[in-house]
Design an enzyme around this catalytic site. Structure first.
Site, PDB file in Angstrom:
ATOM      1  N   PHE A  55       0.832  -1.203   0.000  1.00  0.00           N
ATOM      2  CA  PHE A  55       0.000   0.000   0.000  1.00  0.00           C
ATOM      3  C   PHE A  55       0.871   1.259   0.000  1.00  0.00           C
ATOM      4  O   PHE A  55       0.608   2.218  -0.729  1.00  0.00           O
ATOM      5  CB  PHE A  55      -0.927  -0.017   1.230  1.00  0.00           C
ATOM      6  CG  PHE A  55      -2.151   0.830   1.103  1.00  0.00           C
ATOM      7  CD1 PHE A  55      -2.067   2.209   1.015  1.00  0.00           C
ATOM      8  CD2 PHE A  55      -3.410   0.246   1.083  1.00  0.00           C
ATOM      9  CE1 PHE A  55      -3.204   2.998   0.909  1.00  0.00           C
ATOM     10  CE2 PHE A  55      -4.559   1.019   0.969  1.00  0.00           C
ATOM     11  CZ  PHE A  55      -4.451   2.408   0.890  1.00  0.00           C
ATOM     12  N   PHE A  56       1.925   1.249   0.803  1.00  0.00           N
ATOM     13  CA  PHE A  56       2.827   2.400   0.847  1.00  0.00           C
ATOM     14  C   PHE A  56       3.532   2.591  -0.497  1.00  0.00           C
ATOM     15  O   PHE A  56       3.706   3.723  -0.971  1.00  0.00           O
ATOM     16  CB  PHE A  56       3.856   2.236   1.964  1.00  0.00           C
ATOM     17  CG  PHE A  56       3.343   2.571   3.333  1.00  0.00           C
ATOM     18  CD1 PHE A  56       3.059   3.878   3.691  1.00  0.00           C
ATOM     19  CD2 PHE A  56       3.169   1.578   4.283  1.00  0.00           C
ATOM     20  CE1 PHE A  56       2.597   4.202   4.963  1.00  0.00           C
ATOM     21  CE2 PHE A  56       2.707   1.885   5.558  1.00  0.00           C
ATOM     22  CZ  PHE A  56       2.419   3.201   5.900  1.00  0.00           C
TER      23      PHE A  56
ATOM     24  N   PHE B 115      -7.417   6.991   3.180  1.00  0.00           N
ATOM     25  CA  PHE B 115      -6.715   6.378   4.312  1.00  0.00           C
ATOM     26  C   PHE B 115      -7.162   4.931   4.522  1.00  0.00           C
ATOM     27  O   PHE B 115      -6.585   4.205   5.319  1.00  0.00           O
ATOM     28  CB  PHE B 115      -6.960   7.187   5.602  1.00  0.00           C
ATOM     29  CG  PHE B 115      -5.904   6.947   6.655  1.00  0.00           C
ATOM     30  CD1 PHE B 115      -4.705   7.639   6.615  1.00  0.00           C
ATOM     31  CD2 PHE B 115      -6.103   6.033   7.673  1.00  0.00           C
ATOM     32  CE1 PHE B 115      -3.723   7.413   7.575  1.00  0.00           C
ATOM     33  CE2 PHE B 115      -5.129   5.800   8.637  1.00  0.00           C
ATOM     34  CZ  PHE B 115      -3.937   6.494   8.586  1.00  0.00           C
TER      35      PHE B 115
ATOM     36  N   ARG C  21       9.882   7.702   6.695  1.00  0.00           N
ATOM     37  CA  ARG C  21       8.921   8.287   5.758  1.00  0.00           C
ATOM     38  C   ARG C  21       8.611   9.742   6.096  1.00  0.00           C
ATOM     39  O   ARG C  21       8.201  10.507   5.223  1.00  0.00           O
ATOM     40  CB  ARG C  21       7.651   7.441   5.783  1.00  0.00           C
ATOM     41  CG  ARG C  21       6.678   7.738   4.656  1.00  0.00           C
ATOM     42  CD  ARG C  21       5.530   6.748   4.640  1.00  0.00           C
ATOM     43  NE  ARG C  21       4.616   7.031   3.545  1.00  0.00           N
ATOM     44  CZ  ARG C  21       4.741   6.580   2.304  1.00  0.00           C
ATOM     45  NH1 ARG C  21       5.756   5.806   1.999  1.00  0.00           N
ATOM     46  NH2 ARG C  21       3.866   6.894   1.363  1.00  0.00           N
TER      47      ARG C  21
END
Length: 361
Positions: free
Chosen positions: A95-96, A198, A338
């Site tokens: 997902f990231f 999200f 991140r």
């Protein structure tokens, strides 16, 4: 302020949490937990990222551990069986990477590549077995991770997960359009969109395989359960906005609660930060009340039968993991590379992303 992080080492480490981002209630009332499988999880997800070509081998070696993606999930679904924990961690890492690809397609003006990827992801979500060897690693990575997730619970759960993720993909498409056109959504538009980008209901769905059973609609949609679930996710989304607001203003972003407040409510930066922080703090205090209601609801499901006792235990496990999300998200934002934009050589280009035109191949 300095706070103790009980995360990825055998002894606590001291982190400097900026005062504007410090949440004493989280540090005091939400003790950090970590799935016992975490060390193996970290190693295996790192290998999976390499195997699926989602990150170059040297990037995995240099950045994967520091990004702490496995820490985030291992601090959330703490009671999950190891194989469920592994599938969730790989899906989260995917997902990231997908989020970064979406960002790079916007930054480099690649609308055709984004549309092609979006369509392929929709198809792979419905038929993952047909896309395991896809030439695009992002498509193959989704197929591999969701194929495994689909193996834990009945088809009805799989269909719900797919339905929820189809809406997430479309929400990313709306975000692509907004960022390309420079459109800042209103506060209400943003809050609605943020629940999708999200992936609030995806992470909530994944509580169920972690607890070992699908929850019936009457349980999942019960106001006590749903409110606790929503508050845990809203906290995570809004705390992310609070932490990333300065970076996103500097990068001319349009998707952040603070930016919507500044643009449409006429707030100053300081007022917007205070507003977002207030919302975050309200989420925490409201969750503590909602948690008690959800646990009372769980207790009421135990009617003396075997099925009632098992359902009650599953709901208690899900609510316990909702609580874990608060501390996991909080520490992730202060540990993960991140968010350490000040340490990047180029503040506009994260060092862990593939900045090439991958989508145009």
């Amino acid at each position: 302020m300095h706070a103790l992080s009980h995360g990825t080492t055998s002894t606590p480490t001291t982190l400097a949490v900026p005062p504007a981002l410090s949440l004493p209630l989280i540090e005091a009332a939400f003790p950090r937990r970590l799935h016992p499988y975490w060390p193996e999880l970290q190693r295996t997800t790192r290998a999976w990222l390499r195997e699926m070509r989602l990150m170059p081998a040297d990037t995995v070696e240099e950045h994967a551990d520091g990004l702490r993606y496995t820490d985030l999930m291992a601090g959330y679904y703490t009671g999950a069986p190891d194989e469920v924990m592994q599938a969730i961690a790989d899906y989260s890492a995917w997902f990231f990477v997908w989020d970064d690809r979406h960002d790079r397609d916007i930054v480099h003006g690649r609308p055709a590549a984004w549309r092609r990827l979006k369509d392929r992801l929709h198809t792979a979500l419905d038929r993952p077995a047909d896309h395991l060897g896809h030439e695009d690693p992002v498509v193959a990575g989704l197929a591999d991770s969701v194929r495994r997730l689909y193996g834990f619970l009945p088809d009805s759960w799989n269909a719900r997960f797919a339905r929820h993720f189809h809406t997430v993909i479309e929400a990313y498409d709306r975000e692509f359009h907004n960022r390309t056109e420079g459109i800042v959504p209103t506060v209400e538009e943003y809050l609605e969109l943020r629940r999708l980008t999200f992936a609030h209901w995806i992470w909530t769905d994944l509580l169920e395989p972690s607890a070992g059973r699908e929850l019936p609609d009457a349980v999942r949609k019960h106001p006590a359960y749903r409110k606790a679930a929503l508050l845990s996710q809203e906290f995570a989304a809004w705390y992310n906005d609070l932490c990333s607001l300065p970076k996103e203003i500097a990068g001319s972003e349009v998707h952040n609660l603070g930016i919507s407040l500044i643009t449409h409510e006429g707030m100053s930066l300081e007022e917007a930060v205070a507003d977002v922080r207030h919302r975050v703090e309200e989420c925490i205090s409201e969750f503590l009340t909602a948690e008690r209601e959800a646990l009372r609801f769980a207790d009421g499901l135990d009617d003396g039968t075997v099925g009632g006792k098992e359902m009650s235990a599953a709901v208690r496990a899900c609510v316990g993991n909702m609580r874990n999300w608060f501390s996991s998200v909080y520490w992730f934002h202060h540990e993960s590379g991140r968010y350490r934009v000040d340490s990047w050589e180029d503040r506009s280009t994260p060092p862990y992303v593939n900045n090439e035109a991958a989508g145009e191949k």
